[in-house]
Design a protein around this motif. Structure first.
Motif, PDB file in Angstrom:
ATOM      1  N   UNK A  14       0.819  -1.210   0.000  1.00  0.00           N
ATOM      2  CA  UNK A  14       0.000   0.000   0.000  1.00  0.00           C
ATOM      3  C   UNK A  14       0.855   1.262   0.000  1.00  0.00           C
ATOM      4  N   UNK A  15       1.901   1.287   0.797  1.00  0.00           N
ATOM      5  CA  UNK A  15       2.771   2.470   0.821  1.00  0.00           C
ATOM      6  C   UNK A  15       3.450   2.698  -0.522  1.00  0.00           C
ATOM      7  N   UNK A  16       4.010   1.633  -1.103  1.00  0.00           N
ATOM      8  CA  UNK A  16       4.670   1.826  -2.397  1.00  0.00           C
ATOM      9  C   UNK A  16       3.659   2.259  -3.447  1.00  0.00           C
ATOM     10  N   UNK A  17       2.467   1.686  -3.425  1.00  0.00           N
ATOM     11  CA  UNK A  17       1.439   2.067  -4.397  1.00  0.00           C
ATOM     12  C   UNK A  17       1.137   3.557  -4.304  1.00  0.00           C
ATOM     13  N   UNK A 142      -2.183   5.203 -16.532  1.00  0.00           N
ATOM     14  CA  UNK A 142      -2.721   5.608 -15.228  1.00  0.00           C
ATOM     15  C   UNK A 142      -4.221   5.881 -15.356  1.00  0.00           C
ATOM     16  N   UNK A 143      -4.619   6.559 -16.416  1.00  0.00           N
ATOM     17  CA  UNK A 143      -6.045   6.831 -16.635  1.00  0.00           C
ATOM     18  C   UNK A 143      -6.830   5.535 -16.786  1.00  0.00           C
ATOM     19  N   UNK A 144      -6.306   4.597 -17.548  1.00  0.00           N
ATOM     20  CA  UNK A 144      -6.979   3.295 -17.714  1.00  0.00           C
ATOM     21  C   UNK A 144      -7.036   2.566 -16.376  1.00  0.00           C
ATOM     22  N   UNK A 145      -5.938   2.578 -15.636  1.00  0.00           N
ATOM     23  CA  UNK A 145      -5.859   1.903 -14.339  1.00  0.00           C
ATOM     24  C   UNK A 145      -6.905   2.453 -13.369  1.00  0.00           C
ATOM     25  N   UNK A 146      -6.965   3.763 -13.230  1.00  0.00           N
ATOM     26  CA  UNK A 146      -7.922   4.381 -12.309  1.00  0.00           C
ATOM     27  C   UNK A 146      -9.346   4.131 -12.799  1.00  0.00           C
ATOM     28  N   UNK A 147      -9.578   4.315 -14.094  1.00  0.00           N
ATOM     29  CA  UNK A 147     -10.908   4.067 -14.646  1.00  0.00           C
ATOM     30  C   UNK A 147     -11.359   2.627 -14.448  1.00  0.00           C
ATOM     31  N   UNK A 148     -10.455   1.687 -14.663  1.00  0.00           N
ATOM     32  CA  UNK A 148     -10.797   0.267 -14.473  1.00  0.00           C
ATOM     33  C   UNK A 148     -11.079  -0.043 -13.012  1.00  0.00           C
ATOM     34  N   UNK A 149     -10.310   0.552 -12.105  1.00  0.00           N
ATOM     35  CA  UNK A 149     -10.549   0.324 -10.670  1.00  0.00           C
ATOM     36  C   UNK A 149     -11.934   0.843 -10.269  1.00  0.00           C
ATOM     37  N   UNK A 158     -17.308  -4.297  -5.114  1.00  0.00           N
ATOM     38  CA  UNK A 158     -16.175  -4.474  -4.206  1.00  0.00           C
ATOM     39  C   UNK A 158     -15.290  -3.234  -4.335  1.00  0.00           C
ATOM     40  N   UNK A 159     -15.066  -2.568  -3.244  1.00  0.00           N
ATOM     41  CA  UNK A 159     -14.325  -1.321  -3.256  1.00  0.00           C
ATOM     42  C   UNK A 159     -12.823  -1.596  -3.402  1.00  0.00           C
ATOM     43  N   UNK A 160     -12.355  -1.653  -4.646  1.00  0.00           N
ATOM     44  CA  UNK A 160     -10.949  -1.964  -4.908  1.00  0.00           C
ATOM     45  C   UNK A 160     -10.026  -0.832  -4.472  1.00  0.00           C
ATOM     46  N   UNK A 161     -10.480   0.391  -4.604  1.00  0.00           N
ATOM     47  CA  UNK A 161      -9.664   1.528  -4.173  1.00  0.00           C
ATOM     48  C   UNK A 161      -9.566   1.531  -2.650  1.00  0.00           C
ATOM     49  N   UNK A 162     -10.678   1.287  -1.983  1.00  0.00           N
ATOM     50  CA  UNK A 162     -10.670   1.187  -0.524  1.00  0.00           C
ATOM     51  C   UNK A 162      -9.756   0.073  -0.042  1.00  0.00           C
ATOM     52  N   UNK A 168      -7.758  -4.571   3.046  1.00  0.00           N
ATOM     53  CA  UNK A 168      -8.718  -5.657   3.143  1.00  0.00           C
ATOM     54  C   UNK A 168      -9.667  -5.695   1.956  1.00  0.00           C
ATOM     55  N   UNK A 169     -10.021  -6.927   1.541  1.00  0.00           N
ATOM     56  CA  UNK A 169     -11.016  -7.151   0.504  1.00  0.00           C
ATOM     57  C   UNK A 169     -12.005  -8.192   0.998  1.00  0.00           C
ATOM     58  N   UNK A 170     -13.137  -8.282   0.302  1.00  0.00           N
ATOM     59  CA  UNK A 170     -14.081  -9.351   0.601  1.00  0.00           C
ATOM     60  C   UNK A 170     -13.467 -10.666   0.154  1.00  0.00           C
ATOM     61  N   UNK A 171     -13.557 -11.678   0.996  1.00  0.00           N
ATOM     62  CA  UNK A 171     -12.942 -12.967   0.719  1.00  0.00           C
ATOM     63  C   UNK A 171     -13.542 -13.655  -0.499  1.00  0.00           C
ATOM     64  N   UNK A 172     -14.852 -13.542  -0.646  1.00  0.00           N
ATOM     65  CA  UNK A 172     -15.534 -14.286  -1.714  1.00  0.00           C
ATOM     66  C   UNK A 172     -16.089 -13.394  -2.811  1.00  0.00           C
ATOM     67  N   UNK A 173     -15.790 -12.107  -2.756  1.00  0.00           N
ATOM     68  CA  UNK A 173     -16.265 -11.206  -3.796  1.00  0.00           C
ATOM     69  C   UNK A 173     -17.665 -10.696  -3.588  1.00  0.00           C
TER      70      UNK A 173
END
Length: 174
Positions: A14-17, A142-149, A158-162, A168-173
């Motif tokens: 997360x920090x490097x990202x 970067x634009x594609x990456x952010x738009x896709x997220x 599923x909040x991929x940015x969050x 943390x992510x949902x285990x089963x989607x």
């Protein structure tokens, strides 16, 4: 009842990202001065560190958890075409491919920026032109990456940015 959560992104991921994202934004839109140069080298160094972490880091950060093989890409693309994207705890294959592309561009920008400063290339236009084209490619990615997220977060609920903030992510989607 809320969906079961799993810790996916460790603090180093997360920090490097977010640090690299901030540097990229600064360097794309800020002045091209000594700070630009220093931050570019820091970004490239952080990418190298993240690549190393892809071999020795936490389980979900490792390349073995998300490497975008042709079969994984095909299976994932078929799930998208059916309108039911497969859930991946770590990166999905397209996300993994984008990460590799972004990292490659950042490293290439670091190298091209360094080449521009070498006496051997004084007066040559191609290093500057290469650096400019790489920066345009990075900006588009970067634009594609952010738009896709954003799109995939809405589509899959599923909040991929969050997840890149909390780890943390949902285990089963769900």
């Amino acid at each position: 009842m809320s969906a079961p959560r799993v810790k996916v992104w460790d603090i180093w991921v997360r920090l490097t990202h977010w640090i690299v994202a901030a540097i990229v934004l600064w360097n794309l839109f800020g002045p091209t001065d000594s700070t630009h140069r220093l931050l570019g080298y820091v970004a490239a160094g952080l990418v190298v560190a993240r690549l190393i972490w892809g071999f020795v880091g936490s389980s979900h950060a490792r390349f073995s958890a998300w490497w975008p093989t042709p079969s994984h890409l095909g299976e994932y693309l078929r799930s998208l075409a059916k309108g039911k994207p497969m859930h991946h705890v770590s990166h999905n294959p397209l996300g993994g491919l984008m990460a590799l592309l972004l990292w490659s561009l950042i490293l290439a920008l670091g190298v091209s920026g360094w080449i521009m400063r070498l006496d051997a290339f004084w007066g040559e236009d191609w290093p500057q032109e290469l650096h400019t084209w790489l920066s345009v490619a990075l900006e588009l990615c970067v634009c594609v990456h952010v738009g896709a997220a954003v799109l995939m977060s809405a589509w899959t609920r599923e909040n991929l940015i969050g997840a890149m903030v909390t780890g943390h992510k949902n285990k089963d989607g769900s």
